[in-house]
Design a protein around this motif. Structure first.
Motif, PDB file in Angstrom:
ATOM      1  N   TYR A 166     -21.864   5.001  25.514  1.00 33.57           N
ATOM      2  CA  TYR A 166     -22.471   5.268  24.206  1.00 33.57           C
ATOM      3  C   TYR A 166     -22.125   4.204  23.159  1.00 33.57           C
TER       4      TYR A 166
ATOM      5  N   GLU B 245     -23.598  10.573  18.764  1.00 36.94           N
ATOM      6  CA  GLU B 245     -24.622  10.510  19.801  1.00 36.94           C
ATOM      7  C   GLU B 245     -24.218  11.332  21.028  1.00 36.94           C
TER       8      GLU B 245
ATOM      9  N   LYS C  37     -24.950  14.939  20.360  1.00 35.30           N
ATOM     10  CA  LYS C  37     -26.393  15.208  20.449  1.00 35.30           C
ATOM     11  C   LYS C  37     -26.852  15.338  21.897  1.00 35.30           C
ATOM     12  N   LYS C  38     -26.141  14.647  22.800  1.00 37.30           N
ATOM     13  CA  LYS C  38     -26.466  14.733  24.236  1.00 37.30           C
ATOM     14  C   LYS C  38     -25.623  15.802  24.941  1.00 37.30           C
ATOM     15  N   GLU C  39     -24.917  16.590  24.119  1.00 34.07           N
ATOM     16  CA  GLU C  39     -24.102  17.707  24.610  1.00 34.07           C
ATOM     17  C   GLU C  39     -22.970  17.269  25.532  1.00 34.07           C
ATOM     18  N   GLU C  40     -22.461  16.085  25.271  1.00 33.05           N
ATOM     19  CA  GLU C  40     -21.233  15.669  25.938  1.00 33.05           C
ATOM     20  C   GLU C  40     -20.058  16.476  25.359  1.00 33.05           C
TER      21      GLU C  40
END
Length: 244
Positions: free
Chosen positions: A184, A199, A202-205
């Motif tokens: 990222y 970020e 937002k990507k559910e990491e």
């Protein structure tokens, strides 16, 4: 686990003190500021340490050398152009990318139990663990919100919040990073690690927040720098890794 100390900044907020000396070498209690975080890492069992440098890089390298005098092994990442917190980390991917590593800003003075932090990270195994703290002025540093299980749900209000009640904390400048984070951060550009974390959310990491107890101070501004030195002189700051 390896350690990374971010020490490349210009120290603009500490001018004129940093016109001829890099911020990490400013004396605090009679010793260079960066010594505290080196000794904190050493106390916690982290003796293989990388320091990224840019502003007055040679002065920092000359002052610290190999780290032998402090009982650690130091290497340096010299940035021809300053890369920011994220860019600095990405620049070291080949050197640090195989296992989790601990990152700490050079301009903080902190009394935190890093062994507990490492155990917390190993228990939850997130992509990154950020050390957080509760502070009445936390809004000036930027709010990070966690749920009841210490999982981070939002940073700087940049992520759509799920329903629920969340605890508000601030980031201390200490974090444990896994190789997943490198995905990222764009290469060879100035970039903030905070943007990477946003970020990732937002990507559910999975990111976790470890709420610390004990002393912490960002002494990157002249007022706090002078206040800390005064308290050091009066022996009002106790740091376990310094033997006081």
């Amino acid at each position: 686990m390896k350690g990374l100390i971010l020490a490349a900044g210009f120290g603009h907020r500490l001018r004129p003190l940093t016109e001829h000396l890099p911020k990490p070498l400013l004396p605090v209690g009679g010793i260079p500021l960066i010594h505290y975080n080196i000794l904190l890492l050493k106390y916690s069992g982290i003796t293989d340490i990388v320091i990224n440098v840019h502003y007055y890089a040679e002065k920092i390298i000359e002052a610290l050398g190999s780290g032998k005098g402090l009982g650690v092994h130091l290497t340096y990442s010299k940035e021809a152009e300053i890369l920011g917190t994220g860019g600095a980390i990405k620049n070291l991917q080949s050197q640090l990318g195989d296992a989790p590593f601990l990152v700490i800003n050079a301009d903080i003075l902190v009394n935190v139990d890093l062994k507990r932090l490492i155990a917390f990270h190993q228990q939850h195994r997130p992509a990154a663990t950020l050390v957080l703290r509760k502070d009445p002025e936390q809004s000036q540093y930027g709010i990070i919100e966690t749920d009841a299980n210490d999982r981070i749900q939002n940073i700087l209000s940049k992520v759509p919040l799920k329903k629920g009640r969340f605890r508000k904390r601030m980031f201390t400048g200490i974090h444990i990073i896994t190789p997943k984070v490198f995905d990222y951060v764009p290469p060879n550009v100035f970039y903030s690690i905070t943007d990477s974390y946003i970020e990732m959310l937002k990507k559910e990491e999975c990111l976790y927040g470890y709420t610390m107890r004990g002393y912490w101070n960002d002494i990157g501004v002249e007022k706090r720098y002078r206040e800390v030195n005064q308290k050091m002189q009066e022996r009002k700051i106790r740091l376990r890794y310094m033997g006081n």
